[in-house]
Design an enzyme around this catalytic site. Structure first.
Site, PDB file in Angstrom:
ATOM      1  N   HIS A 221       0.085   0.785 -13.200  1.00 51.33           N
ATOM      2  CA  HIS A 221       0.879  -0.354 -13.632  1.00 51.33           C
ATOM      3  C   HIS A 221       2.341   0.093 -13.760  1.00 51.33           C
ATOM      4  O   HIS A 221       2.604   1.145 -14.350  1.00 51.33           O
ATOM      5  CB  HIS A 221       0.361  -0.882 -14.978  1.00 51.33           C
ATOM      6  CG  HIS A 221       1.110  -2.079 -15.457  1.00 51.33           C
ATOM      7  ND1 HIS A 221       0.958  -3.317 -14.856  1.00 51.33           N
ATOM      8  CD2 HIS A 221       2.050  -2.231 -16.421  1.00 51.33           C
ATOM      9  CE1 HIS A 221       1.768  -4.183 -15.458  1.00 51.33           C
ATOM     10  NE2 HIS A 221       2.429  -3.546 -16.405  1.00 51.33           N
TER      11      HIS A 221
ATOM     12  N   GLY B 107       0.774  -1.237   0.000  1.00 49.41           N
ATOM     13  CA  GLY B 107       0.000   0.000   0.000  1.00 49.41           C
ATOM     14  C   GLY B 107       0.806   1.287   0.000  1.00 49.41           C
ATOM     15  O   GLY B 107       0.334   2.312   0.488  1.00 49.41           O
TER      16      GLY B 107
HETATM   17  C1  GRF Z   1       2.955  -1.121  -7.650  1.00 44.50           C
HETATM   18  O1  GRF Z   1       4.186  -1.295  -8.303  1.00 44.50           O
HETATM   19  C2  GRF Z   1       1.827  -1.041  -8.642  1.00 44.50           C
HETATM   20  O2  GRF Z   1       2.196  -0.427  -9.838  1.00 44.50           O
HETATM   21  C3  GRF Z   1       1.515  -2.487  -8.876  1.00 44.50           C
HETATM   22  O3  GRF Z   1       1.665  -3.107  -7.618  1.00 44.50           O
HETATM   23  C4  GRF Z   1       2.584  -2.345  -6.817  1.00 44.50           C
HETATM   24  C5  GRF Z   1       1.879  -2.000  -5.553  1.00 44.50           C
HETATM   25  O4  GRF Z   1       2.706  -1.377  -4.634  1.00 44.50           O
HETATM   26  N1  GRF Z   1       0.222  -2.631  -9.486  1.00 44.50           N
HETATM   27  P1  GRF Z   1       2.108  -0.755  -3.301  1.00 44.50           P
HETATM   28  O5  GRF Z   1       1.273  -1.841  -2.644  1.00 44.50           O
HETATM   29  O6  GRF Z   1       1.294   0.450  -3.665  1.00 44.50           O
HETATM   30  O7  GRF Z   1       3.301  -0.399  -2.465  1.00 44.50           O
END
Ligand code: GRF
Length: 202
Positions: free
Chosen positions: A111, A14
Site C-alpha cells: 500500500h 505491474g
Molecule cells: C502501487 O502504488 C501499489 O502500492 C498500489 O497500486 C500501485 C500499483 O502499481 N496498491 P503497479 O501496478 O505495481 O505499477
C-alpha cells in the site's frame, strides 16, 4: 526453506510485479512466480508476465453472480498452482473472507502510504493533500478489511518542499519496488511470524 512459490494478483501496470521478476532473475530473491492473475483483461501486468514466460490469466469478476463466487473461483484457480504466498501487487479489489480461507496468513499486499494512515484509493494524494511531511509505503498481511491487516514492514519517503502529488507518488513507488522484494525474501527465509497484530521478523 526452499524456493518460495508465488501467485501474483495485479490489476494495472505491474511495476511492482516487474521489480519482483527482476530480483528473481538477478538471483536476489529465492522465489518463483507460478502464475500472474488479473481481474482486468488488458492489464499491462499480464504482458509483463508473458514477456518473462510466466503463466498468466485473466478472470472477469463480472462473470460471477457476486464477489464471493468470484473469490472462490479465484482461490481454487490459485490453489492449482500450489503456491506458498499470494502477492497482491496493485490488485484493486478487496478480497473476501471466502478468498482468505484458502490461504490463511499467506496473502500480502503493498500500500502506498504509512498505514494505518490513508487507507484506500489514491493514498499518496490523500497524504500529500493532508500535508504530511513523511510519506511512505507499507507491506502487510491481508485481512478482509481495507488495508487493515498486520503490518510487516514500512519505508518512509520525505515530502519535499517542491513536491507535487505526482512526484511524491513516483518516489514512493521506487521504495515500494525495494520493500516488496525485501519482505518476500524474509518470508522465503522463514523469518516472518505473526503474533496477533504484531509481525515479528526473526
Ligand atoms: C502501487 O502504488 C501499489 O502500492 C498500489 O497500486 C500501485 C500499483 O502499481 N496498491 P503497479 O501496478 O505495481 O505499477
Amino acid at each position: 526453506m526452499g524456493i518460495l512459490k508465488l501467485a501474483v494478483l495485479a490489476s494495472g501496470g505491474g511495476s511492482n510485479l516487474q521489480a519482483i521478476i527482476d530480483n528473481i532473475e538477478a538471483g536476489k530473491l529465492n522465489a518463483e512466480i507460478k502464475v500472474v492473475i488479473s481481474d482486468v483483461v488488458d492489464a499491462y501486468a499480464l504482458t509483463r508476465a508473458e514477456n518473462h514466460s510466466i503463466p498468466n490469466l485473466h478472470i472477469n469478476p463480472k462473470e460471477f453472480a457476486n464477489r464471493q463466487e468470484y473469490d472462490i473461483a479465484l482461490g481454487r484457480m490459485i490453489q492449482e498452482y500450489q503456491v506458498d504466498l499470494v502477492v497482491l501487487a496493485g490488485y484493486m479489489l478487496l478480497v473476501s473472507p471466502e478468498f482468505l480461507q484458502f490461504f490463511p496468513n499467506k496473502v500480502i499486499n503493498i500500500h502506498p502510504a504509512l498505514l494505518p494512515a490513508f487507507p484506500g484509493l489514491n493514498a499518496q494524494e490523500q497524504a500529500f493533500n493532508y500535508g504530511v511531511k513523511v510519506a511512505g509505503c507499507t507491506v502487510h498481511f491481508v485481512d478482509s478489511g481495507m488495508d487493515s491487516g498486520p503490518i510487516i514492514a514500512q519505508r518512509t519517503v520525505p515530502v519535499l518542499e517542491d513536491d507535487t502529488a505526482d512526484t511524491l507518488k513516483k518516489r514512493i513507488l521506487e521504495q515500494e519496488h525495494v520493500l516488496f522484494s525485501e519482505v518476500i525474501d524474509w518470508i522465503a527465509e522463514g523469518r516472518v511470524n505473526v503474533e496477533g497484530r504484531r509481525v515479528v521478523i526473526s
